[in-house]
Design an enzyme around this catalytic site. Structure first.
Site, mmCIF file in Angstrom:
data_model
loop_
_atom_site.group_PDB
_atom_site.id
_atom_site.type_symbol
_atom_site.label_atom_id
_atom_site.label_comp_id
_atom_site.label_asym_id
_atom_site.label_seq_id
_atom_site.Cartn_x
_atom_site.Cartn_y
_atom_site.Cartn_z
ATOM 1 N N ASP A 171 -4.632 -10.859 -15.280
ATOM 2 C CA ASP A 171 -5.776 -11.987 -15.011
ATOM 3 C C ASP A 171 -6.969 -11.632 -15.662
ATOM 4 O O ASP A 171 -7.525 -10.592 -15.761
ATOM 5 C CB ASP A 171 -5.937 -11.984 -13.556
ATOM 6 C CG ASP A 171 -6.542 -13.112 -12.822
ATOM 7 O OD1 ASP A 171 -6.436 -13.467 -11.778
ATOM 8 O OD2 ASP A 171 -7.217 -13.775 -13.699
ATOM 9 N N ASP B 95 -4.159 3.981 2.613
ATOM 10 C CA ASP B 95 -5.504 3.607 2.867
ATOM 11 C C ASP B 95 -5.916 2.215 3.335
ATOM 12 O O ASP B 95 -6.852 1.668 3.342
ATOM 13 C CB ASP B 95 -6.215 3.822 1.563
ATOM 14 C CG ASP B 95 -5.929 3.081 0.489
ATOM 15 O OD1 ASP B 95 -6.541 3.190 -0.522
ATOM 16 O OD2 ASP B 95 -4.719 2.346 0.284
ATOM 17 N N ASP C 181 -9.228 -16.859 -15.775
ATOM 18 C CA ASP C 181 -9.982 -17.594 -14.636
ATOM 19 C C ASP C 181 -11.007 -18.416 -15.116
ATOM 20 O O ASP C 181 -11.954 -18.193 -16.011
ATOM 21 C CB ASP C 181 -10.836 -16.106 -14.034
ATOM 22 C CG ASP C 181 -11.461 -16.229 -12.577
ATOM 23 O OD1 ASP C 181 -10.559 -16.566 -11.684
ATOM 24 O OD2 ASP C 181 -12.612 -16.027 -12.398
ATOM 25 N N HIS D 239 -4.121 -17.432 -4.540
ATOM 26 C CA HIS D 239 -4.852 -16.593 -3.568
ATOM 27 C C HIS D 239 -6.178 -17.431 -3.202
ATOM 28 O O HIS D 239 -6.933 -16.844 -2.282
ATOM 29 C CB HIS D 239 -5.197 -15.367 -4.349
ATOM 30 C CG HIS D 239 -5.995 -15.680 -5.451
ATOM 31 N ND1 HIS D 239 -5.569 -16.348 -6.648
ATOM 32 C CD2 HIS D 239 -7.341 -15.286 -5.785
ATOM 33 C CE1 HIS D 239 -6.303 -16.409 -7.404
ATOM 34 N NE2 HIS D 239 -7.531 -15.868 -7.014
ATOM 35 N N ASP D 240 -6.113 -18.546 -3.684
ATOM 36 C CA ASP D 240 -7.335 -19.490 -3.402
ATOM 37 C C ASP D 240 -7.324 -20.426 -2.619
ATOM 38 O O ASP D 240 -8.156 -21.274 -1.824
ATOM 39 C CB ASP D 240 -7.932 -19.939 -4.503
ATOM 40 C CG ASP D 240 -8.746 -18.952 -5.535
ATOM 41 O OD1 ASP D 240 -8.680 -19.070 -6.767
ATOM 42 O OD2 ASP D 240 -9.162 -17.725 -5.069
ATOM 43 N N GLU E 280 -7.002 -21.370 -15.989
ATOM 44 C CA GLU E 280 -7.501 -21.917 -14.550
ATOM 45 C C GLU E 280 -8.525 -22.816 -14.902
ATOM 46 O O GLU E 280 -9.568 -22.463 -15.468
ATOM 47 C CB GLU E 280 -8.139 -20.920 -13.762
ATOM 48 C CG GLU E 280 -7.862 -21.332 -12.281
ATOM 49 C CD GLU E 280 -9.018 -20.996 -11.441
ATOM 50 O OE1 GLU E 280 -10.046 -20.024 -11.983
ATOM 51 O OE2 GLU E 280 -8.916 -20.903 -10.297
ATOM 52 N N ASN F 93 -0.164 4.407 -0.434
ATOM 53 C CA ASN F 93 -0.872 5.761 0.009
ATOM 54 C C ASN F 93 -1.581 5.955 1.383
ATOM 55 O O ASN F 93 -2.662 6.426 1.579
ATOM 56 C CB ASN F 93 -1.962 6.172 -1.071
ATOM 57 C CG ASN F 93 -3.222 5.393 -1.320
ATOM 58 O OD1 ASN F 93 -3.119 4.331 -0.719
ATOM 59 N ND2 ASN F 93 -3.933 5.745 -2.049
ATOM 60 N N ASP G 205 0.939 -1.214 0.163
ATOM 61 C CA ASP G 205 -0.115 0.120 0.011
ATOM 62 C C ASP G 205 0.922 1.339 0.167
ATOM 63 O O ASP G 205 1.595 1.314 0.903
ATOM 64 C CB ASP G 205 -0.767 0.136 1.207
ATOM 65 C CG ASP G 205 -1.602 1.276 1.517
ATOM 66 O OD1 ASP G 205 -1.844 1.757 2.906
ATOM 67 O OD2 ASP G 205 -1.808 2.015 0.579
ATOM 68 N N ASP H 147 -1.842 -1.262 -3.748
ATOM 69 C CA ASP H 147 -2.118 -0.417 -5.011
ATOM 70 C C ASP H 147 -1.058 -0.673 -6.018
ATOM 71 O O ASP H 147 0.055 -1.226 -5.815
ATOM 72 C CB ASP H 147 -2.361 0.894 -4.662
ATOM 73 C CG ASP H 147 -1.310 1.521 -3.675
ATOM 74 O OD1 ASP H 147 -1.724 1.985 -2.691
ATOM 75 O OD2 ASP H 147 -0.138 1.266 -4.059
HETATM 76 O O1 TEU Z 1 -11.381 -19.483 -8.674
HETATM 77 C C1 TEU Z 1 -12.217 -20.630 -9.110
HETATM 78 C C2 TEU Z 1 -12.071 -21.671 -8.217
HETATM 79 O O2 TEU Z 1 -11.884 -22.746 -8.814
HETATM 80 C C3 TEU Z 1 -12.151 -21.290 -6.829
HETATM 81 O O3 TEU Z 1 -13.336 -20.771 -6.655
HETATM 82 C C4 TEU Z 1 -11.863 -22.625 -6.208
HETATM 83 O O4 TEU Z 1 -12.510 -23.700 -6.801
HETATM 84 C C5 TEU Z 1 -12.101 -22.352 -4.626
HETATM 85 O O5 TEU Z 1 -11.722 -20.931 -4.453
HETATM 86 C C6 TEU Z 1 -11.284 -23.082 -3.933
HETATM 87 O O6 TEU Z 1 -12.145 -23.173 -2.697
HETATM 88 C C7 TEU Z 1 -11.322 -18.290 -9.436
HETATM 89 C C8 TEU Z 1 -10.418 -17.437 -8.924
HETATM 90 O O7 TEU Z 1 -9.145 -17.929 -8.709
HETATM 91 C C9 TEU Z 1 -10.955 -16.937 -7.461
HETATM 92 O O8 TEU Z 1 -10.404 -16.031 -6.757
HETATM 93 C C10 TEU Z 1 -12.525 -16.502 -7.787
HETATM 94 O O9 TEU Z 1 -13.192 -16.193 -6.619
HETATM 95 C C11 TEU Z 1 -13.464 -17.331 -8.869
HETATM 96 O O10 TEU Z 1 -12.476 -17.894 -9.912
HETATM 97 C C12 TEU Z 1 -14.448 -16.514 -9.204
HETATM 98 O O11 TEU Z 1 -13.971 -15.534 -10.024
HETATM 99 CA CA CA Z 2 -3.430 1.888 -1.193
#
Ligand code: TEU
Ligand code: CA
Length: 557
Positions: free
Chosen positions: A98, A25, A200, A330-331, A254, A23, A21, A29
C-alpha cells in the site's frame, strides 16, 4: 484484448492490524500473516494487497507514515517482513504494498524539518499558506475527517494542508524533490522483490492551481475538489517511467472522485500509468439522493441504479482500460450487511450471491479479509467501542455542531463506520475468534462462534468453499476474465442478470437480490439452451425460471 497476469489474478486484501496476532499484544502482525499464508494458498488467491505496515504513530491506522523504509514496531521487524515475503513467494503468492504518498505522518522526518522555518530545505515538501486577512484559514476546504483541511502552525505563523487528519500533512507533489524522494523509496521496495502497489488517494496528489475556495458545505470538499488535478497524469507517467515500467508489477490507484473518462487515462491500455483504479461510484449513495452529512445519512443505490452504474464501468472500460472489482475493503462496511442480507437465514446465501455477481464480471476481483467467510457488520452500540478516526471525528462534529442526536449518529456508525470492516478476522470459535490470546485492539464481532474459518475451510457448502470455487473458475475460464459484458432486464428492481460472451461461448449470470421468489423473463430464459452446463450456483437444485431468495446461478453454453 491484450492478456496479462494481473488481469487473470484474484487479489486478497489484508488489514494487518486485524488479521492475526502472533505475540498476544492484541494487534495483528507480520508473523501472524506468515502463519496464515497456507490458508490463503488454500483459498487460491494470487496476490495479497497489504494495507500499510510502515512505521506510523497510527493516527489513521498506518495511513500516516513516519518512515517508509521501516516496519511499524507493533507489526514486527524488517526481518519478519522479509520472512513473510519469502514465504509468500514460495507459495506463489505476490505481495502488493500500500503506497500512501499523498501525505505523510506529521512525525515523518521531512515534516519535522519542514515546519522548523520558512527557509528550511524541506519547507516546500508540504503545502504551507498564510491565513486570510480576517484570520480565517487559507481557503474553505473541509477535511475528510471533519473540520478544516488546514492546521495553524505557531512556529512559522502559517497553515499546512491536510485533506485527512491533522497528523497527515499533504505532500507537495509539484515539488520535483518530493517526486524524486518518493520514486527512490518505491524503487527500494521493488528491489526487495515486492510485486506491486495499491496507491492511496492517488487521484488527489495534484492540487488545483491557486488552491481556490471550494463549494461551501460539501463534506470533505477537499477530497472531491482535488480529484484528478492538473498534473496528476503527468506525475503518474513520470512515476511509470522512473519506477513502474522497470518491473513486472500489478498497480491499482485508489482514485477518489474518478470518472469513467478519467479512469481511461489512469488505467489506459498503453501501460503509461497504472493497470487499474478503484472507483467509488457503486459504493456511494444514489446520485438522486441529497444527503446533509455526506456518507453518514446516505443510503446505498436502488438496485436498477446500482446495476446501471456497474454496467457502465463494465462496458465503458472494456477494451480501453481495466476494471478492479470490489464491494468490500477496510473503508467500507461489510458487503453482506450493506448489499446482501446478514440475517441468520440469509447471511450465507446472500454472501454467495454477492460473490457470484461480482466475480463473474470483467476485471480483477478483490476479496477483503473475512469477505470469503461471509463476515458482517459488528453494529457496536457504544461510541467507546469505535476506534476509527473518521468515525469518532464525525460523531463529535455532527452531534456537537450539526444537531444530530446521539441515537441518530450511533445508527449511522452501526451502518457505515469503517470499524465494521476492521473487527478481527474470525479464525475459529475459541476466545477472541483465535485472533489473539490478548485483548484485541478492536472488539471481535460477537457472531464469531458461528462465523469462522475453522468451521468453513473443510465444509464444501461454506462461503469459503464457494469463493474457492469462484477463484478456481476464473483461473480456468478465459471467458470470465476477457468475455464481453451485457446487462439484461435492466429495469428489474429484483434481479441482476448479465451475459458474458467470448469467442463462441456465453455465460448467463442470474442473481435474485431479494428475500422472495422472482421469475426470470422468457426473453432471458429463451437464450439458455436446454442442457446448458451449470457452472456454479448457491442452491443445490434448480427451479429453472424461478429464482429463490438470494439465489445465484451461472450457466455456460
Ligand atoms: O481512503 C481515502 C478515501 O477515499 C476514504 O477516506 C474514503 O473516502 C472514506 O473513508 C469513505 O468514508 C484512503 C485509505 O483507504 C483510508 O483508509 C485512509 O483513511 C485515507 O485514504 C487517508 O490515507
Ligand atoms: Ca501482535
Amino acid at each position: 484484448m491484450k492478456k496479462a497476469w494481473w488481469k487473470e489474478a484474484v487479489v486478497y486484501q489484508i488489514y494487518p492490524r486485524s488479521f492475526m496476532d502472533s505475540n498476544g499484544d492484541g494487534i495483528g502482525d507480520l508473523n501472524g500473516i506468515t502463519e496464515k499464508l497456507d490458508y490463503l494458498k488454500e483459498l487460491g488467491i494470487d496476490v495479497i494487497w497489504l494495507s500499510p505496515v510502515y512505521q506510523s504513530p497510527n493516527d489513521d491506522n498506518g495511513y500516516d507514515i513516519s518512515d517508509y523504509q521501516a516496519i511499524m514496531t507493533e507489526f514486527g521487524t524488517m526481518e519478519d517482513y522479509d520472512r513473510m515475503l519469502a514465504r509468500a513467494h514460495e507459495l506463489g503468492i505476490k505481495i502488493m504494498m500500500d503506497l500512501v504518498v499523498n501525505h505523510t505522518s506529521d512525525e515523518h522526518a521531512w515534516f519535522v524539518e519542514s515546519r522548523k522555518s520558512v527557509d528550511n530545505p524541506y519547507r516546500d515538501f508540504y503545502i504551507w499558506r498564510k491565513g486570510k486577512e480576517d484570520g480565517k484559514e487559507p481557503n474553505n476546504w473541509g477535511s475528510c475527517f471533519s473540520g478544516s483541511a488546514w492546521k495553524y502552525d505557531e512556529q512559522t505563523d502559517m497553515y499546512f494542508l491536510h485533506l485527512f487528519s491533522k497528523k497527515q500533512p499533504d505532500l507537495n507533489w509539484d515539488n520535483p524533490k518530493v517526486r524524486d524522494h518518493v520514486f527512490d523509496m518505491m524503487n527500494w521496495w521493488c528491489e526487495k522483490g515486492i510485486d506491486g502497489f495499491r496507491m492511496d488517494v492517488i487521484s488527489l496528489i495534484s492540487k488545483p492551481e491557486g488552491l481556490p475556495d471550494g463549494i461551501p458545505g460539501e463534506n470533505g470538499y477537499a477530497d472531491s475538489g482535488c480529484a484528478n488535478g492538473p498534473h496528476v497524469h503527468e506525475y503518474l507517467q513520470e512515476m511509470n517511467r522512473k519506477v513502474l515500467s522497470k518491473y513486472d508489477l500489478i498497480t491499482v490507484g485508489e482514485a477518489a472522485g474518478v470518472t469513467l473518462e478519467e479512469a481511461k487515462k489512469y488505467a489506459n491500455a498503453d501501460g503509461s500509468e497504472l493497470n487499474m483504479v478503484f472507483q467509488f461510484e457503486h459504493v456511494s449513495g444514489s446520485e438522486h439522493e441529497k444527503t446533509h452529512y455526506g456518507k453518514w445519512d446516505g443510503h446505498k443505490m436502488p438496485l436498477p441504479e446500482w446495476k446501471a452504474n456497474l454496467s457502465k464501468w463494465q462496458t465503458g472500460l472494456s477494451h480501453e482500460a481495466w476494471n478492479s472489482l470490489y464491494l468490500s475493503n477496510h473503508d467500507q462496511p461489510r458487503s453482506v450487511s450493506r448489499y446482501g442480507n446478514d440475517s441468520e437465514e440469509y447471511r450465507e446465501r446472500s454472501a454467495k450471491l454477492l460473490a457470484t455477481c461480482l466475480h463473474m464480471m470483467q476485471g480483477t476481483p478483490y476479496v477483503y479479509q473475512g469477505e470469503e467467510l461471509g463476515m458482517c457488520n459488528a453494529y457496536f452500540d457504544n461510541l467507546e467501542d469505535y476506534r476509527d478516526i473518521e468515525s469518532i471525528n464525525a460523531y463529535h462534529e455532527l452531534t456537537e455542531q450539526c444537531g444530530v442526536s446521539h441515537e441518530e449518529m450511533m445508527g449511522y456508525l452501526k451502518r457505515i463506520s469503517r470499524d465494521n470492516a476492521r473487527t478481527p478476522m474470525q479464525w475459529d470459535d475459541s476466545k477472541n475468534a483465535g485472533f489473539t490470546t490478548g485483548t484485541p485492539w478492536l472488539k471481535v464481532n460477537s457472531n464469531y462462534p458461528e462465523v469462522n474459518a475453522k468451521a468453513q475451510v473443510n465444509d464444501p457448502d461454506s462461503v469459503f468453499s464457494y469463493y474457492k470455487k469462484l477463484i478456481r473458475l476464473r483461473h480456468e475460464n478465459e471467458i470470465i476474465v476477457y468475455g464481453d459484458y451485457e446487462l439484461l432486464e435492466a429495469e428489474s428492481e429484483e434481479t441482476f442478470i448479465y451475459k458474458r460472451t467470448y469467442e463462441n461461448e456465453h455465460l448467463m449470470v442470474l442473481c435474485n437480490f431479494t428475500d422472495h421468489e422472482v421469475s426470470v423473463t422468457d426473453a432471458v430464459m429463451g437464450q439458455i439452451p436446454d442442457g446448458a452446463e451449470k457452472l456454479i450456483a448457491n442452491y443445490a437444485d434448480d427451479m429453472g425460471q424461478t429464482l429463490r431468495p438470494y439465489e445465484a446461478k451461472v450457466y455456460r453454453y
